[in-house]
Design a protein around this motif. Structure first.
Motif, PDB file in Angstrom:
ATOM      1  N   ARG A 108      13.584  37.594 -21.609  1.00 51.30           N
ATOM      2  CA  ARG A 108      13.800  36.406 -22.427  1.00 51.30           C
ATOM      3  C   ARG A 108      15.229  35.942 -22.270  1.00 51.30           C
ATOM      4  N   LEU A 109      15.488  34.760 -22.750  1.00 52.56           N
ATOM      5  CA  LEU A 109      16.839  34.216 -22.726  1.00 52.56           C
ATOM      6  C   LEU A 109      17.573  34.602 -24.005  1.00 52.56           C
ATOM      7  N   LEU A 146       0.765  12.930 -22.978  1.00 51.70           N
ATOM      8  CA  LEU A 146       2.120  12.891 -23.527  1.00 51.70           C
ATOM      9  C   LEU A 146       3.157  12.996 -22.420  1.00 51.70           C
ATOM     10  N   PHE A 147       3.112  14.053 -21.659  1.00 49.38           N
ATOM     11  CA  PHE A 147       4.099  14.250 -20.592  1.00 49.38           C
ATOM     12  C   PHE A 147       3.516  13.815 -19.249  1.00 49.38           C
ATOM     13  N   LEU A 148       4.243  12.916 -18.592  1.00 55.15           N
ATOM     14  CA  LEU A 148       3.799  12.380 -17.311  1.00 55.15           C
ATOM     15  C   LEU A 148       4.679  12.881 -16.177  1.00 55.15           C
ATOM     16  N   SER A 149       4.079  12.995 -14.996  1.00 52.42           N
ATOM     17  CA  SER A 149       4.828  13.351 -13.798  1.00 52.42           C
ATOM     18  C   SER A 149       5.485  12.097 -13.230  1.00 52.42           C
ATOM     19  N   SER A 150       6.209  12.259 -12.137  1.00 56.90           N
ATOM     20  CA  SER A 150       6.856  11.111 -11.487  1.00 56.90           C
ATOM     21  C   SER A 150       5.831  10.116 -10.969  1.00 56.90           C
ATOM     22  N   ARG A 151       4.606  10.582 -10.789  1.00 57.51           N
ATOM     23  CA  ARG A 151       3.527   9.718 -10.300  1.00 57.51           C
ATOM     24  C   ARG A 151       2.779   9.039 -11.440  1.00 57.51           C
ATOM     25  N   ARG A 152       3.279   9.207 -12.650  1.00 58.94           N
ATOM     26  CA  ARG A 152       2.720   8.578 -13.849  1.00 58.94           C
ATOM     27  C   ARG A 152       1.328   9.112 -14.201  1.00 58.94           C
ATOM     28  N   SER A 153       1.059  10.344 -13.754  1.00 55.51           N
ATOM     29  CA  SER A 153      -0.169  11.038 -14.160  1.00 55.51           C
ATOM     30  C   SER A 153       0.239  12.228 -15.017  1.00 55.51           C
ATOM     31  N   ARG A 154      -0.715  12.814 -15.704  1.00 53.39           N
ATOM     32  CA  ARG A 154      -0.406  13.942 -16.581  1.00 53.39           C
ATOM     33  C   ARG A 154       0.318  15.032 -15.802  1.00 53.39           C
ATOM     34  N   ILE A 155       1.387  15.538 -16.359  1.00 54.20           N
ATOM     35  CA  ILE A 155       2.136  16.589 -15.687  1.00 54.20           C
ATOM     36  C   ILE A 155       1.268  17.840 -15.601  1.00 54.20           C
ATOM     37  N   SER A 156       1.410  18.595 -14.516  1.00 55.31           N
ATOM     38  CA  SER A 156       0.581  19.780 -14.309  1.00 55.31           C
ATOM     39  C   SER A 156       1.336  21.049 -14.692  1.00 55.31           C
ATOM     40  N   VAL A 157       0.584  22.126 -14.829  1.00 56.58           N
ATOM     41  CA  VAL A 157       1.200  23.426 -15.125  1.00 56.58           C
ATOM     42  C   VAL A 157       2.191  23.780 -14.028  1.00 56.58           C
ATOM     43  N   ARG A 158       1.814  23.503 -12.786  1.00 58.44           N
ATOM     44  CA  ARG A 158       2.697  23.822 -11.656  1.00 58.44           C
ATOM     45  C   ARG A 158       3.988  23.017 -11.741  1.00 58.44           C
ATOM     46  N   ASN A 159       3.899  21.747 -12.103  1.00 57.45           N
ATOM     47  CA  ASN A 159       5.101  20.915 -12.269  1.00 57.45           C
ATOM     48  C   ASN A 159       6.058  21.536 -13.269  1.00 57.45           C
ATOM     49  N   VAL A 160       5.511  21.998 -14.382  1.00 60.11           N
ATOM     50  CA  VAL A 160       6.349  22.582 -15.434  1.00 60.11           C
ATOM     51  C   VAL A 160       6.970  23.882 -14.954  1.00 60.11           C
ATOM     52  N   GLU A 161       6.211  24.690 -14.250  1.00 53.53           N
ATOM     53  CA  GLU A 161       6.737  25.954 -13.727  1.00 53.53           C
ATOM     54  C   GLU A 161       7.916  25.702 -12.795  1.00 53.53           C
ATOM     55  N   VAL A 162       7.808  24.669 -11.968  1.00 58.42           N
ATOM     56  CA  VAL A 162       8.878  24.351 -11.016  1.00 58.42           C
ATOM     57  C   VAL A 162      10.132  23.877 -11.730  1.00 58.42           C
ATOM     58  N   THR A 197      20.770  31.823 -15.155  1.00 49.75           N
ATOM     59  CA  THR A 197      20.686  33.246 -14.833  1.00 49.75           C
ATOM     60  C   THR A 197      19.920  33.452 -13.544  1.00 49.75           C
ATOM     61  N   THR A 198      20.448  34.304 -12.692  1.00 50.41           N
ATOM     62  CA  THR A 198      19.747  34.659 -11.455  1.00 50.41           C
ATOM     63  C   THR A 198      19.163  36.062 -11.557  1.00 50.41           C
ATOM     64  N   LEU A 199      19.510  36.788 -12.615  1.00 50.11           N
ATOM     65  CA  LEU A 199      19.016  38.151 -12.793  1.00 50.11           C
ATOM     66  C   LEU A 199      17.643  38.177 -13.437  1.00 50.11           C
ATOM     67  N   LYS A 200      17.309  37.129 -14.177  1.00 53.58           N
ATOM     68  CA  LYS A 200      16.023  37.072 -14.869  1.00 53.58           C
ATOM     69  C   LYS A 200      15.138  36.013 -14.201  1.00 53.58           C
ATOM     70  N   LYS A 201      13.877  36.375 -14.016  1.00 52.88           N
ATOM     71  CA  LYS A 201      12.909  35.413 -13.503  1.00 52.88           C
ATOM     72  C   LYS A 201      12.296  34.685 -14.695  1.00 52.88           C
ATOM     73  N   ILE A 202      12.810  33.495 -14.954  1.00 52.49           N
ATOM     74  CA  ILE A 202      12.379  32.749 -16.137  1.00 52.49           C
ATOM     75  C   ILE A 202      11.226  31.809 -15.787  1.00 52.49           C
ATOM     76  N   THR A 203      10.147  31.948 -16.510  1.00 48.45           N
ATOM     77  CA  THR A 203       8.959  31.110 -16.365  1.00 48.45           C
ATOM     78  C   THR A 203       8.666  30.468 -17.719  1.00 48.45           C
ATOM     79  N   PRO A 204       7.728  29.533 -17.782  1.00 47.90           N
ATOM     80  CA  PRO A 204       7.349  28.985 -19.091  1.00 47.90           C
ATOM     81  C   PRO A 204       6.924  30.070 -20.078  1.00 47.90           C
ATOM     82  N   HIS A 205       6.265  31.118 -19.578  1.00 43.82           N
ATOM     83  CA  HIS A 205       5.845  32.195 -20.483  1.00 43.82           C
ATOM     84  C   HIS A 205       7.052  32.949 -21.032  1.00 43.82           C
ATOM     85  N   LYS A 206       8.124  33.043 -20.236  1.00 45.28           N
ATOM     86  CA  LYS A 206       9.334  33.718 -20.724  1.00 45.28           C
ATOM     87  C   LYS A 206      10.024  32.873 -21.796  1.00 45.28           C
TER      88      LYS A 206
END
Length: 351
Positions: free
Chosen positions: A152-153, A260-276, A286-295
């Motif tokens: 966690r952060l 609610l949240f749109l991507s640059s293409r004006r479509s619903r943002i995807s889980v992958r978009n958020v992860e990136v 931080t480079t020591l922790k692998k931070i993901t949406p779940h973290k």
């Protein structure tokens, strides 16, 4: 179907994906998947289908009778012929193997345990329904899993992360170009994740109508399809209101008008978009922790528990069906609280 919600679309996609997977498996397995339909989630059944395909491919490779046949022709009778040693051999195989296309696979103990759980569920179904007499999987020990520390952060890292999202500092020149276009959205999204602990799937599934500023809450669809209200604080409210002003000016593509949240293409943002985007911003902090949406979810859960000490509240807010799930995740913090109690009670005052 017109006016489908995001979650209805995902449910339909999961049904289609499972049906496609089942066409590659023996017909007798359809009884099993029908039998567990009411007690499992669609994504769980999809994972089961993939695991069983791996299992049957292993049997095919080990049994000369099936090597020239597709796995869908493997008979159900093979379940009665397998012994616990055959299952153990399969688990050993899972540690490292190549498929028919030469692609390499490596599974850790956690992945192997999940695949063994799939076999247990499948065998249990046929044994319970008196289709097979023996259940050799019960004789196989589950791999021992060493619990990982909660990633966690820290409080200062959360503040630094949000500063980067807001200002774009520490980003590369290329990243700053995209940041300038999306910084209001990104700040609202990251603040929402950190300020409520919702799952990334719950976040991307939010519609405009799911945000209630009168009561400072959002309506989310939890795992399993149940709906729940999650309340947010002033920081989340301000970030969402700023984004709403911008979102009102964006014309979404057909079928995504209410997202609610749109991507640059004006479509619903995807889980992958958020992860990136989470990875992009987190790497500047931080480079020591692998931070993901779940973290980020773990960060919120940890902070909430440290502030309240109420594990049942944390479980409820995070949407855990079983408080034991929450206790398992936050066992280290629970132990830390217990240790802190040792000096709270004085037996005799020192002179």
């Amino acid at each position: 179907m017109e006016n489908e919600t995001y979650h209805q679309k995902k449910a339909k996609e999961n049904i289609i994906k499972l049906r496609e997977l089942l066409t590659q498996l023996p017909p007798w397995l359809k009884d099993f998947f029908r039998g567990i339909e009411q007690s499992t989630e669609p994504r769980t059944r999809i994972a089961y289908a993939i695991d069983l395909q791996t299992f049957l491919e292993f049997l095919q490779s080990q049994n000369p009778s099936f090597q020239d046949k597709p796995i869908k022709e493997i008979p159900r009778d093979i379940l009665t012929l397998l012994k616990s040693t055959d299952i153990e051999e399969y688990l050993e195989h899972l540690k490292y193997y190549k498929n028919a296309d030469g692609k390499e696979f490596i599974n850790n103990d956690r992945a192997i345990k999940r695949k063994l759980s799939t076999l247990r569920t499948m065998y249990s179904y046929y044994h319970k329904n008196k289709i097979i007499d023996e259940n050799p999987v019960l004789q196989v020990n589950m791999p021992k899993i060493h619990e990982k520390a909660i990633v966690r952060l820290e409080t200062n890292e959360v503040a630094e992360l949000l500063d980067v999202v807001e200002t774009g500092s520490k980003l590369t020149d290329t990243q700053k170009v995209f940041h300038e276009k999306n910084k209001v959205r990104d700040l609202a999204l990251m603040t929402l994740l950190l300020g409520t602990g919702i799952r990334v799937s719950e976040c991307v599934g939010l519609d405009l109508t799911d945000v209630d500023f009168d009561n400072d809450r959002i309506k989310v669809v939890r795992k399993g399809g149940s709906e729940s209200y999650v309340y947010f604080g002033e920081e989340v409210r301000e970030a969402l209101l700023s984004y709403m002003d911008e979102r009102d000016q964006i014309i979404a593509v057909d079928g995504h008008e209410n997202a609610l949240f749109l991507s640059s293409r004006r479509s619903r943002i995807s889980v992958r978009n958020v992860e990136v985007l989470v990875k992009k911003y987190a790497q500047t902090v931080t480079t020591l922790k692998k931070i993901t949406p779940h973290k980020l979810r773990s960060t919120y859960g940890t902070s909430l528990y440290q502030e309240t000490g109420d594990i049942y509240l944390v479980a409820d807010v995070l949407g855990h069906r079983d408080v034991n799930t929450t206790k398992k995740h936050y066992a280290a913090i629970e132990d830390e609280r217990r240790r802190s109690a040792r000096d709270k009670v004085k037996l005799r005052e020192k002179l």
